[in-house]
Design a protein around this motif. Structure first.
Motif, mmCIF file in Angstrom:
data_model
loop_
_atom_site.group_PDB
_atom_site.id
_atom_site.type_symbol
_atom_site.label_atom_id
_atom_site.label_comp_id
_atom_site.label_asym_id
_atom_site.label_seq_id
_atom_site.Cartn_x
_atom_site.Cartn_y
_atom_site.Cartn_z
ATOM 1 N N LYS A 140 0.836 -1.200 0.000
ATOM 2 C CA LYS A 140 0.000 0.000 0.000
ATOM 3 C C LYS A 140 0.874 1.255 0.000
ATOM 4 C CE LYS A 140 -3.362 2.017 2.820
ATOM 5 N NZ LYS A 140 -3.608 1.921 4.251
ATOM 6 N N PHE A 141 1.925 1.230 0.827
ATOM 7 C CA PHE A 141 2.794 2.398 0.928
ATOM 8 C C PHE A 141 3.387 2.760 -0.433
ATOM 9 C CE2 PHE A 141 7.052 4.232 1.432
ATOM 10 C CZ PHE A 141 6.757 5.358 2.192
ATOM 11 N N PHE A 142 3.919 1.742 -1.113
ATOM 12 C CA PHE A 142 4.570 2.058 -2.389
ATOM 13 C C PHE A 142 3.565 2.322 -3.509
ATOM 14 C CE2 PHE A 142 8.313 0.690 -0.114
ATOM 15 C CZ PHE A 142 9.222 1.670 -0.522
ATOM 16 N N GLU A 143 2.388 1.770 -3.360
ATOM 17 C CA GLU A 143 1.348 2.094 -4.337
ATOM 18 C C GLU A 143 1.037 3.593 -4.233
ATOM 19 O OE1 GLU A 143 -2.191 -0.262 -3.886
ATOM 20 O OE2 GLU A 143 -2.490 -0.218 -6.071
ATOM 21 N N GLN A 144 0.952 4.083 -2.992
ATOM 22 C CA GLN A 144 0.695 5.508 -2.802
ATOM 23 C C GLN A 144 1.833 6.366 -3.337
ATOM 24 O OE1 GLN A 144 -0.043 5.500 1.366
ATOM 25 N NE2 GLN A 144 -2.239 5.052 1.156
ATOM 26 N N LYS A 145 3.017 5.777 -3.426
ATOM 27 C CA LYS A 145 4.156 6.510 -4.003
ATOM 28 C C LYS A 145 4.267 6.246 -5.504
ATOM 29 C CE LYS A 145 5.883 7.969 0.028
ATOM 30 N NZ LYS A 145 5.795 9.395 0.385
ATOM 31 N N GLN A 146 3.160 5.979 -6.142
ATOM 32 C CA GLN A 146 3.088 5.800 -7.611
ATOM 33 C C GLN A 146 3.867 4.600 -8.141
ATOM 34 O OE1 GLN A 146 4.013 9.299 -6.605
ATOM 35 N NE2 GLN A 146 1.793 9.337 -6.296
ATOM 36 N N HIS A 147 4.038 3.551 -7.331
ATOM 37 C CA HIS A 147 4.710 2.353 -7.833
ATOM 38 C C HIS A 147 3.659 1.376 -8.353
ATOM 39 C CE1 HIS A 147 7.988 4.021 -5.534
ATOM 40 N NE2 HIS A 147 8.807 3.057 -5.926
ATOM 41 N N ALA A 148 3.979 0.715 -9.462
ATOM 42 C CA ALA A 148 3.121 -0.371 -9.935
ATOM 43 C C ALA A 148 3.415 -1.580 -9.056
ATOM 44 C CB ALA A 148 3.439 -0.700 -11.378
ATOM 45 N N ILE A 149 2.370 -2.163 -8.448
ATOM 46 C CA ILE A 149 2.599 -3.346 -7.614
ATOM 47 C C ILE A 149 2.530 -4.563 -8.520
ATOM 48 C CG2 ILE A 149 1.839 -4.651 -5.602
ATOM 49 C CD1 ILE A 149 2.862 -1.780 -5.041
ATOM 50 N N VAL A 150 3.650 -5.306 -8.587
ATOM 51 C CA VAL A 150 3.745 -6.410 -9.553
ATOM 52 C C VAL A 150 3.860 -7.741 -8.803
ATOM 53 C CG1 VAL A 150 4.779 -5.008 -11.358
ATOM 54 C CG2 VAL A 150 6.234 -6.108 -9.665
ATOM 55 N N PRO A 151 3.503 -8.841 -9.468
ATOM 56 C CA PRO A 151 3.592 -10.132 -8.777
ATOM 57 C C PRO A 151 5.029 -10.616 -8.623
ATOM 58 C CG PRO A 151 2.712 -10.420 -11.001
ATOM 59 C CD PRO A 151 2.914 -8.953 -10.806
ATOM 60 N N SER A 152 5.227 -11.523 -7.674
ATOM 61 C CA SER A 152 6.515 -12.174 -7.493
ATOM 62 C C SER A 152 6.797 -13.026 -8.725
ATOM 63 C CB SER A 152 6.454 -13.075 -6.261
ATOM 64 O OG SER A 152 7.576 -13.914 -6.194
ATOM 65 N N ALA A 153 8.041 -13.021 -9.182
ATOM 66 C CA ALA A 153 8.406 -13.969 -10.247
ATOM 67 C C ALA A 153 8.524 -15.341 -9.605
ATOM 68 C CB ALA A 153 9.728 -13.550 -10.874
ATOM 69 N N PRO A 154 8.470 -16.419 -10.398
ATOM 70 C CA PRO A 154 8.659 -17.735 -9.787
ATOM 71 C C PRO A 154 10.023 -17.821 -9.106
ATOM 72 C CG PRO A 154 8.004 -17.943 -12.086
ATOM 73 C CD PRO A 154 8.263 -16.504 -11.847
ATOM 74 N N MET A 155 10.111 -18.669 -8.089
ATOM 75 C CA MET A 155 11.374 -18.817 -7.380
ATOM 76 C C MET A 155 12.370 -19.627 -8.210
ATOM 77 S SD MET A 155 11.519 -20.095 -3.530
ATOM 78 C CE MET A 155 11.444 -21.848 -3.804
ATOM 79 N N VAL A 156 11.813 -20.484 -9.057
ATOM 80 C CA VAL A 156 12.662 -21.318 -9.908
ATOM 81 C C VAL A 156 12.807 -20.634 -11.256
ATOM 82 C CG1 VAL A 156 12.927 -23.564 -10.967
ATOM 83 C CG2 VAL A 156 11.744 -23.361 -8.771
ATOM 84 N N ILE A 157 14.067 -20.444 -11.690
ATOM 85 C CA ILE A 157 14.296 -19.745 -12.952
ATOM 86 C C ILE A 157 14.518 -20.767 -14.059
ATOM 87 C CG2 ILE A 157 15.844 -18.157 -14.152
ATOM 88 C CD1 ILE A 157 16.291 -16.777 -11.538
#
Ligand code: ATP
Ligand code: MG
Length: 893
Positions: A12-29
C-alpha cells in the motif's frame, strides 16, 4: 500487526508513491543459464537493467520469493543455527528505473519504517560506501548527505566494498549501496553488553541485523574490470520480510513470529518435544550445545526447509539428481537428517506439516493450495526413499567401524567419509556424530581435501568465460531493443547489433545479437532455431539460438568477416516446421489428457525438438493402455480436423485469462502475453506453432512412464517419424510371418507354438528326472565300501542343475555314512559336486566346501557351498577325473 498485514502495508505504501505493484516472479528460474533460483528481487528485472526491455512503468514494488542455497548467495549452513537466515524468504522491494535515485529511495525507506511502521529511530543504523581508492571511487557522500536529513551522524557508518558495493556479476551493472540495520537487543542485553548498536553493525550479532539494503546502480563493470557510467541509474532495494515481521512483533528470532510459529507448533505436536522461544531460552539454563538447543535447531531447520521445498515443487521444480532438482533434494535431505537425528523421526515427517503450511500461506500463495496433493506426494516419497538410503549408509558406516575395530584403529579415513557424503548424502557432521557415539573420530582434513577436489572438478566442467559485448551498430545498448519477427517470417533482413566471444571447456564460439531476427531462441521447452546469415559475400552458419534477457542470442562458430554488413537471416525451415508441429502436438496432448484423465492434469515440463516431444504432467497413477489410446484418438481427430491457429499477441494478462487460456504455475509472464488457440485448446505460449493442426500429420505415443512421485511423462512423435515407424513395424511383422510360412492367422499360430513349446518343455523335464533317478540307482548299486563309508564316484555328461538333483537323490537313497563325488560336464564345461552324509562332517571332520575348492584347481575353477554339499565349476574338462579322485584322496578314509 500480523505478517499478512505487514505485507499488505508495504504494498500500500509504495502504491501511494506511484509504484506499480507487480507479482513475485517464480522462485525457480527456467530460462537463464547463469542462475537456477531467484535470489533477490532484482533478478526478474535484469533485462530492464541491461537495457533490453522497456523500463515502463519506471516505479515498481513487489514481494519476491527468494532462495539462497547455491552460487553467490548460499546461506544453507547458517539456516536453523541462527535465527535470521532462511533458505527461502520473501524480499520486499521497490525499484526505480531511471526515475528517482538516492534521495528518493532513502526518504521513502525512512518514511516507511519510521512514520508508517513506527520502528524506533534510535535503534536504526545506516551504512554508506566508504569508497575505494584503488578503483578511484569516492565515498558515497551523496547517500550520507541524504541520510543526515533523518539520522544523527553517529548512526551513519562507513562500510567496505564487501558490504557496501553491489555487483550483478563479474561484469555488468553495479554501484554503492546503503544498508539499514536494526538493534533489536532487549534493554537488559544492551545494558549487559556495554556496546553501542553502532559497534555491533555487521559484526554477526544475532540481535543487530541488516533488514533493508538500498542499491544505487550507477556503473557498468567491463570484462577488464574497469567501470563506466550506466546509461540509466537504477534503484534496487530489498528488505527481508521475515526480519521485518520480527521487528514489528517485538520478537528476537524470526521463528518466534506468526510466520513460523504455527509450523513449529505442529512439529511439537507430532514429535511430543518442546521448542524453546528466544524468551524461554533466555530464562533457562539451556546452553548452546545442550540437547534442548539441538531440538530447537532441528525444528527451525525443518520449518524453514519445508517452505523452500514446498514452494519449489509448486513452482514446478521437483527434487531430482541433477542441477536445480538436486539442490532441492539436498535441502529436503538436510531437513530429514535433522528430524531423524534430533527429533527422533524415523519415518516421514515433513509431509505431515504441509496442511499447516497451506493453512498459513495458502491464501497469499494460491499455488500452494492448488497443488497440495502433489506437494505432499512428492515430499513423502522423497523422505521415504532418503530414509532407506540413510539406513543403508548407517549400515555401511557400522561395517567400516567394525573393520577399524578389527584393525585396532580409531579413525575413519576421509575418503570413506567423503564417499558417505557423496553417495548417501551423509554430511560430515552426521558421520562424525555416529562415529563419536561409537568412540571413533573422522579424518576431517582428508575429507576437506576430497571435497575440494570435487568442487574443482565441477568448476572446471562448468567454467564459462564471456568477453565484453562489442557494439557493431549503434553504441547505446539501452536504445537497441531487438525485434523478434519469427512468428511471421523465416527470412529477414538484419544487421548485427553486437557480438561477444564465449569460451567454455576450451571451446570457443561467438554470440550475436541482431537488430531484427526470425530465429526463435530456446525457451519454454522448445529448442532454438538453426540456419544461416547470408549476403553476397559470405555465409555464416548459426548452430543454435538461445534466449537471454528477453532476446535471441545466435550462436556461431566464426564471426562474419564484415560484421557491419547487411545480412539475410534464414531459418532452417525443415527443422523449424518439425519443431512447430511437435509443439502444437503438445498443446493438443495437454488438452486431451485433461479431457480423458481429469482437470488435475497440470503441465510440469515439456521438451520439443524437430525429432520428438516429451510432456510431463501431474497425475497420480499409471495411465492405462486404454486411456493412452483414447488420448491418441482424440489428438489425431483434432489433427484431421485441420484446425487453424488462432493467435493473439500482446494481450493484457487478465484478458488472456478471460479468453480461457491456461497459465502454468511457476512460469514468468509479462504484463502482455501471447495466447495460442487451436479449437478448444487455449494456452499462454510464446512458442512457434504449426499454422494448422493438419500439419502435424499423425500423432503417436511411444512411452508412458513415471518421472517422480505424482508426475508422469509421455513421449510421442509425429508426422514423418510416425510414418517411418509404421514402415519399420510392417517390415518386422512381415519377417515374423515368413518364419511361420506366411500363416494368415499369425496370432493363432504363435499361440499354438507357445503351447507346444510349454508342453515339450514339461515332457523333457520329466525325461530328465527319470534319467537322474536311473543314474542314482546305478551309482548306488556300484558303490564301494571304504572303512564303513559308502563311496560313490562318477564322471558323466549332465547339466549343472541335474547334477545337483542327482547328488541329493543319492543321499536320500543311501543309509549310513556317504561320500559321493560327481564330475559332470555340459557343453565342454566341467562341474564338480560333493555330497556327504551329516556324520562325515560331524564325526570325520570333513568339509565339502574346502574340499571342492582344493580339488577344483584341477579343472581350473573354483566354488564352495555348505559343509555337507558343495559345487565348483571350471574350465578344464580334461581334469575332471583327476579332480574326482582328488576329493577321495582328501577325504583320507
Ligand atoms: P546478511 O548479511 O544478513 O546475510 P545480505 O547482505 O546477504 O544479508 P542482501 O543480499 O542485501 O542481504 O539482501 C537484502 C535483504 O534480504 C537483507 O537486508 C535481509 O533483510 C534479507 N535477507 C538476506 N538474506 C536473507 C536470508 N537468508 N534469510 C532471510 N532474509 C534475508
Ligand atoms: Mg547474506
Amino acid at each position: 500487526m500480523t505478517a499478512n498485514e505487514i505485507r499488505e502495508s508495504f504494498k500500500k505504501f509504495f502504491e501511494q508513491k506511484q509504484h506499480a505493484i507487480v507479482p513475485s516472479a517464480p522462485m525457480v528460474i527456467k530460462d537463464d543459464p547463469t542462475l537456477m533460483f531467484t535470489n533477490a528481487g532484482m533478478n526478474q528485472w535484469k533485462d530492464i537493467i541491461l537495457g533490453t526491455r522497456d523500463p515502463e512503468p519506471r516505479r515498481r514494488a513487489d514481494t519476491q520469493k527468494c532462495l539462497r542455497v547455491s552460487g553467490k548467495h548460499n546461506d544453507l549452513e547458517e539456516v536453523g543455527h541462527d535465527t535470521y537466515h532462511h533458505t527461502m524468504f520473501e524480499m520486499l522491494g521497490n525499484w526505480s528505473f531511471g526515475d528517482y535515485f538516492k534521495e528518493g529511495a532513502i526518504d521513502m525507506a525512512w518514511e516507511y519504517l519510521v512514520d508508517v511502521l513506527k520502528l524506533n529511530p534510535e535503534d536504526l543504523y545506516v551504512t554508506v560506501f566508504e569508497g575505494s581508492p584503488e578503483e578511484n571511487i569516492p565515498r558515497d557522500d551523496e547517500a550520507a548527505k541524504y541520510w543526515a536529513k533523518h539520522v544523527p551522524e553517529d548512526h551513519i557508518i562507513n562500510g567496505n566494498k564487501h558490504d557496501n558495493f553491489w555487483e550483478m556479476g563479474d561484469t555488468g551493472p553495479c554501484g554503492p549501496c546503503s544498508e539499514i540495520h536494526v538493534d533489536s537487543r532487549t534493554p537488559e542485553q544492551k545494558a549487559a553488553s556495554g556496546k553501542t548498536g553502532r559497534e555491533l553493525v555487521n559484526q554477526d550479532d544475532p540481535q543487530v541485523i541488516e533488514i533493508w539494503n538500498l542499491v544505487f546502480m550507477q556503473f557498468n563493470r567491463k570484462a577488464d574490470g574497469s567501470l563506466e557510467k550506466l546509461s540509466m541509474n537504477v534503484i534496487d532495494t530489498g528488505m527481508g520480510f521475515e526480519r521485518l515481521v520480527r521487528m514489528m512483533q517485538g520478537k528476537h528470532s524470526n521463528y518466534d513470529t506468526d510466520v513460523f510459529q504455527p509450523i513449529i507448533k505442529a512439529e511439537q505436536d507430532i514429535t511430543g518435544l518442546k521448542y524453546m522461544t528466544f524468551e524461554e531460552s533466555e530464562h533457562s539454563e539451556n546452553s548452546e550445545d545442550s540437547e534442548q538447543e539441538k531440538i530447537n535447531i532441528a525444528m527451525r531447520v525443518c520449518a524453514d526447509h519445508l517452505r523452500a521445498v514446498a514452494f519449489s515443487i509448486a513452482d514446478g521444480q521437483l527434487p531430482s539428481n541433477a542441477k536445480a532438482g538436486y539442490v532441492i533434494r539436498r535441502i529436503l535431505r538436510r531437513a530429514v537428517r535433522y528430524a531423524y537425528t534430533f527429533l527422533g523421526q524415523k519415518d516421514g515427517f515433513l509431509y505431515k506439516l504441509i496442511p499447516t503450511l497451506v493453512h498459513e500461506m495458502g491464501d497469499a500463495f494460491p499455488e500452494l493450495k492448488a497443488q497440495q496433493t502433489l506437494i505432499t506426494k512428492v515430499i513423502k516419497e522423497e523422505e521415504d526413499s532418503f530414509l532407506r538410503t540413510l539406513d543403508k549408509g548407517i549400515n555401511m558406516l557400522n561395517e567400516a567401524m567394525d573393520q577399524l575395530k578389527a584393525e585396532g584403529k580409531r579413525q575413519l579415513d576421509g575418503v570413506q567419509a567423503f564417499r558417505l557424503f557423496d553417495t548417501y548424502g551423509f554430511p560430515l557432521d552426521l558421520t562424525e556424530l555416529i562415529c563419536r557415539e561409537n568412540g571413533f573420530t573422522v579424518d576431517e582434513e582428508q575429507f576437506n581435501v576430497e571435497m575440494q577436489k570435487q568442487k574443482e572438478r565441477a568448476r572446471n566442467a562448468a567454467a564459462v568465460e564471456n568477453s565484453d559485448w562489442v557494439n557493431v551498430c549503434g553504441d547505446d545498448i539501452a536504445t537497441t531493443e531487438q525485434q523478434f519477427v519469427g512468428y511471421d517470417y523465416t527470412e529477414y533482413n538484419c544487421h548485427i547489433l553486437r557480438y561477444r566471444k564465449v569460451t567454455q571447456k576450451k571451446n570457443e564460439f561467438y554470440e550475436l545479437v541482431l537488430d531484427a531476427t526470425p530465429f526463435y531462441g530456446e525457451m519454454g521447452g522448445q529448442v532454438g532455431d538453426c540456419g544461416v546469415l547470408v549476403n553476397e559475400n559470405e555465409t555464416v552458419e548459426i548452430i543454435d539460438t538461445k534466449r537471454e534477457n528477453n532476446q535471441s542470442v545466435h550462436i556461431v562458430k566464426q564471426l562474419p568477416k564484415a560484421p557491419s554488413a547487411e545480412f539475410m537471416a534464414c531459418v532452417d525451415t525443415d527443422k523449424r516446421n518439425a519443431s512447430a508441429a511437435n509443439h502444437t502436438a503438445t498443446h493438443l496432448l495437454d488438452y486431451a489428457l485433461k479431457q480423458i484423465l481429469g482437470d488435475h492434469v497440470e503441465q510440469k515440463g515439456s521438451f520439443v525438438s524437430p525429432d520428438t516431444l516429451r510432456f510431463d504432467f501431474s497425475h497420480f497413477e499409471k495411465v492405462s493402455d486404454e486411456q493412452l489410446r483414447q488420448v491418441e484418438r482424440m489428438v489425431n481427430d483434432m489433427i484431421r480436423q485441420d484446425i487453424h491457429i488462432d493467435e493473439h499477441r500482446d494481450v493484457p494478462f487478465d484478458e488472456a485469462k478471460k479468453l480461457g487460456a491456461i497459465a502454468l504455475f511457476g512460469e514468468k509472464y509479462g504484463d502482455k502475453v501471447r495466447v495460442v488457440r487451436f479449437g478448444p485448446s487455449c494456452e499462454f505460449c510464446g512458442g512457434i506453432h504449426a499454422t494448422s493442426t493438419g500439419r502435424i500429420g499423425f500423432f503417436k505415443i511411444i512411452a508412458e512412464s513415471s518421472v517422480a512421485a505424482g508426475i508422469r511423462r509421455i513421449e510421442a512423435t509425429t508426422g514423418q517419424d510416425c510414418e517411418e515407424r509404421l514402415y519399420q513395424m510392417e517390415d518386422i511383422l512381415k519377417n515374423i510371418k515368413s518364419f511361420f510360412n506366411n500363416a494368415k492367422d499369425l496370432q493363432g499360430v504363435i499361440q499354438k507354438y507357445i503351447e507346444e513349446h510349454d508342453h515339450m518343455k514339461k515332457e523333457i523335464e520329466g525325461f530328465q528326472a527319470q534319467a537322474v533317478e536311473r543314474a542314482a540307482q546305478r551309482m548306488v548299486e556300484k558303490a564301494r565300501m571304504v572303512n564303513g563309508v559308502t563311496v560313490i564316484t562318477t564322471v558323466l555328461p549332465m547339466a549343472p542343475a541335474a547334477a545337483k538333483d542327482l547328488a541329493f537323490k543319492v543321499r536320500a537313497a543311501v543309509e549310513g555314512s556317504l561320500l559321493c563325488v560327481i564330475g559332470s560336464h555340459d557343453n565342454n564345461k566341467p562341474q564338480l559336486s560333493i555330497m556327504m552324509s551329516d556324520d562325515m562332517v560331524s564325526d570325520h571332520g570333513l568339509n565339502a566346501g574346502q574340499m571342492v575348492r582344493e580339488a577344483a584347481k584341477l579343472i581350473q575353477g573354483g566354488g564352495g557351498g555348505q559343509p555337507h554339499f558343495a559345487q565348483a565349476g571350471g574350465k578344464n574338462v580334461d581334469g575332471l577325473s583327476a579332480a574326482v579322485d582328488k576329493v577321495i584322496e582328501l577325504a583320507n578314509l
